[in-house]
Scaffold this active site. Structure first.
Site, mmCIF file in Angstrom:
data_model
loop_
_atom_site.group_PDB
_atom_site.id
_atom_site.type_symbol
_atom_site.label_atom_id
_atom_site.label_comp_id
_atom_site.label_asym_id
_atom_site.label_seq_id
_atom_site.Cartn_x
_atom_site.Cartn_y
_atom_site.Cartn_z
ATOM 1 N N ASP A 135 0.857 -1.183 0.000
ATOM 2 C CA ASP A 135 0.000 0.000 0.000
ATOM 3 C C ASP A 135 0.899 1.241 0.000
ATOM 4 O O ASP A 135 2.087 1.163 0.338
ATOM 5 C CB ASP A 135 -0.889 -0.039 1.246
ATOM 6 C CG ASP A 135 -1.670 1.235 1.448
ATOM 7 O OD1 ASP A 135 -2.441 1.597 0.548
ATOM 8 O OD2 ASP A 135 -1.488 1.866 2.504
ATOM 9 N N ASP A 152 -1.873 -0.985 5.794
ATOM 10 C CA ASP A 152 -2.230 -0.326 7.051
ATOM 11 C C ASP A 152 -3.723 -0.126 7.247
ATOM 12 O O ASP A 152 -4.135 0.385 8.283
ATOM 13 C CB ASP A 152 -1.563 1.058 7.113
ATOM 14 C CG ASP A 152 -2.276 2.084 6.243
ATOM 15 O OD1 ASP A 152 -2.552 1.774 5.054
ATOM 16 O OD2 ASP A 152 -2.579 3.187 6.745
ATOM 17 N N ASP A 176 -6.953 -3.091 2.740
ATOM 18 C CA ASP A 176 -5.858 -4.013 2.439
ATOM 19 C C ASP A 176 -6.164 -5.447 2.881
ATOM 20 O O ASP A 176 -5.377 -6.365 2.597
ATOM 21 C CB ASP A 176 -4.561 -3.557 3.128
ATOM 22 C CG ASP A 176 -4.070 -2.219 2.628
ATOM 23 O OD1 ASP A 176 -4.077 -2.010 1.399
ATOM 24 O OD2 ASP A 176 -3.690 -1.373 3.458
#
Length: 226
Positions: free
Chosen positions: A9, A173, A177
Site C-alpha cells: 500500500d 495499514d 488491504d
C-alpha cells in the site's frame, strides 16, 4: 518459504505521517531484487507516478483493485463498475452533502471527502439493491463494487506477471488491504494500521508508517523469505 514479489500500500504504509514518501522505505524498496507492486485506493495516474518516482517498473493496483497495469508503457485495465457507484452516490446525495475527490480521473469507483456520517450512510445504502459498499481508507471514503478489492486486483496483476497471488508478501495499514492480505502468501501490517488489518496480518511491525515498511522488509530478509 520463499516469496517472489512484494505488494505494498502507499499512503500510511510507505509514507511518513503527513503523506510524504518515506525516504528510508524508498531506499529499502529500491535495494530489493524482486518486483515491488504498489496498491492503493487512489487513482491510476497517482499510483503510476509514485512507482516512477520510487524507481519501480510501473506495476500497480489502483482504485482498490478496479484498475491495474503491469508496466508504464501499457494501458491500464479497468473494471466496469462506475455506473452502479453513481447510482449509490445519487441516492446518498439526498441525505448528505457529498464531495467527490478526483472525479475526472477515477474510472471504477467514487471517492468522497470524509466529512459525513459514514455509519448512517452505510445503513441507508443497505436499503438499496446495489452491490456497492463504502470503505474508509482514513484518507477518503470509497464507494466501490463489492466484487472489486485489492485482493481481486492482486490476483489479476499476478497473472499478468506470470505469478500467483500467493507468491506475494503484502504490506498495508488499512481495512481496504484486508482482501490483499487474504490473497497473498503473507501479510504484514505496519503499527499505525487499523484493527481490521492487524487482525488479518501474519505479522505486525513495531514501527509505524515507512519505518514499519523498512522493518517489514528487514524481517523478511532475516528469515530468508525474499
Amino acid at each position: 518459504m520463499k516469496f517472489k514479489a512484494i505488494v505494498a500500500d502507499i499512503d500510511g504504509t510507505i509514507t511518513c505521517e503527513k503523506r510524504e514518501l518515506h525516504l528510508g522505505a524508498m531506499k529499502k524498496i529500491r535495494s530489493l531484487k524482486i518486483p515491488v507492486v504498489l496498491a492503493t485506493g487512489n487513482t491510476l495516474c497517482y499510483a503510476r507516478t509514485a512507482s516512477r518516482l520510487i524507481g519501480l517498473e510501473g506495476a500497480v493496483i489502483a482504485e482498490n483493485g478496479g484498475a491495474v497495469t503491469v508496466r508504464f508503457d501499457l494501458q491500464g485495465t479497468f473494471e466496469e463498475s462506475l455506473e452502479e457507484c453513481e447510482k449509490a452516490y445519487s441516492f446518498l446525495s439526498e441525505y448528505f452533502k457529498l464531495t467527490k475527490l478526483d472525479p475526472l480521473y477515477r474510472k471504477t469507483e467514487i471517492a468522497l471527502r470524509r466529512d459525513f456520517d459514514l455509519e448512517k450512510a452505510r445503513a441507508l445504502l443497505k436499503t438499496q439493491s446495489l452491490d456497492i459498499e463504502m470503505v474508509d481508507t482514513k484518507y477518503a471514503i470509497h464507494l466501490k463494487s463489492t466484487k472489486i478489492n485489492k485482493g481481486v486486483g492482486l490476483q489479476k496483476l499476478a497473472g499478468m506477471m506470470g505469478l500467483e497471488a500467493e507468491d506475494f508478501v503484502a504490506i498495508g495499514d488499512s481495512e481496504n488491504d484486508v482482501e490483499m492480505f487474504e490473497a497473498s502468501g503473507f501479510g504484514i501490517a505496519v503499527a499505525n494500521g487499523d484493527e481490521k488489518i492487524k487482525e488479518a496480518a501474519n505479522y505486525v511491525t513495531d514501527a509505524s508508517f515507512g519505518d514499519g515498511t523498512v522493518e517489514a522488509i528487514e524481517f523478511l530478509e532475516s528469515n530468508g523469505w525474499i
